[in-house]
Design a protein around this motif. Sequence first.
Motif, short mmCIF file in Angstrom:
data_model
loop_
_atom_site.label_atom_id
_atom_site.label_comp_id
_atom_site.label_asym_id
_atom_site.label_seq_id
_atom_site.Cartn_x
_atom_site.Cartn_y
_atom_site.Cartn_z
N GLU A 41 2.28 9.22 -1.05
CA GLU A 41 1.78 7.36 -2.05
C GLU A 41 1.56 8.04 -3.65
O GLU A 41 1.39 7.36 -4.70
N LEU A 44 4.65 6.60 -5.09
CA LEU A 44 5.05 4.68 -5.37
C LEU A 44 3.14 4.53 -6.36
O LEU A 44 3.12 2.80 -6.56
N GLY A 45 1.97 5.27 -6.81
CA GLY A 45 1.49 4.83 -7.65
C GLY A 45 0.03 4.08 -7.10
O GLY A 45 -0.34 3.31 -7.33
N ALA A 46 0.23 4.04 -5.33
CA ALA A 46 -1.16 3.32 -4.55
C ALA A 46 -1.21 4.09 -3.53
O ALA A 46 -0.54 4.31 -2.46
N PRO A 47 -2.38 3.47 -2.83
CA PRO A 47 -2.34 4.62 -1.66
C PRO A 47 -2.13 3.44 -0.38
O PRO A 47 -2.10 2.32 -0.17
N LEU A 48 -1.41 4.45 0.45
CA LEU A 48 -0.86 3.77 1.47
C LEU A 48 -1.92 3.78 2.60
O LEU A 48 -1.64 2.97 3.22
N SER A 59 -3.68 0.13 3.68
CA SER A 59 -4.17 -0.41 2.98
C SER A 59 -3.17 -1.95 3.46
O SER A 59 -2.48 -2.48 3.27
N GLU A 61 -1.88 -2.56 -0.20
CA GLU A 61 -0.89 -2.09 -0.51
C GLU A 61 0.75 -1.74 0.45
O GLU A 61 2.03 -1.63 0.68
#
Length: 301
Positions: A41, A44-48, A59, A61
């Motif tokens: 995460e 990627l810079g995003a919550p999965l 999520s 994303e």
Amino acid sequence: MKALSDLQLFVRAAQSSSLSEAARTLDMSPATASAAIKRLEAELGAPLFVRSTRHLRLSPEGELFLDDCRAGLEILEQAHDRLSAGHQTVCGTVSLSMPSDLGRNVVLPWLHEFQRRHPQILLRLQVSDRLTDIMRSAVDLALRYGDPPDSTLVSLAVCPDNRRVLCASPDYLARHGTPLSPRELVRHNCLCFMLSERIHDHWTFMRGSEIVEVNVRGRFQCDDGDAVRRLALAGEGVVYKSGLDVAADLRSGALVRLCPDWQTEAAPLNLICPGRRHLRPAMRLLHSFLVDRFSTVPVSG
């Protein structure tokens, strides 16, 4: 390859909605798995995932990333298979789930030969009539009758022409008479198999354009296919079994086929897996081996 294992963990966790279950199938500790997802995460810079104390779900994303992740892993798996194809020795672990009667009495003896041919392949066997959830368990392949209800699963034909066979022991027929038509089954003790609490007591037969559906009854209902066949061999009643299960008994005369002029229900045998990208060389070898062995079993019904 830490990045690759992180992606595999993500896909497994998404499939099972459980990080601990995904960690278990990949031989990871829960703490290691949690750290891997956090690392992914962060990269990627995003919550999965959206986490709660009891549930784990993707999520928005994560849902977008899942399809691309699967596609990327499939490409890597295909590349690995091409490299492995050049190696003479195939190794690895294959987890195989199979029905009780077919597994114990037909497949298991064959697997001795398979492992003698391929000693570097470790087989993990689950022999049970409980329907294993392939997407949520550590099972690579499952022998199943009929097509999978989940269209996302891949079905590989093993014995597509298999049908059910109506039969009983000579002892039972001597005591109760031989039914000449499926309609006469209402007067016989029929041995019924239960699967996931559903009783298979609705038997269908065809002859030309004529279709006969019989709701049968009997003194035994059992959730183990091997036990149902043994009851039939013991003279306890009439059974409607997969032709693969009773082929040896019919050849020996231990069971007698009934109403041979009626066509019985189709029961194609397939090998089910989560997706083609999961088909490692060892699994492809096992599939080819089983197709070859089942081709020698008479299954007309």
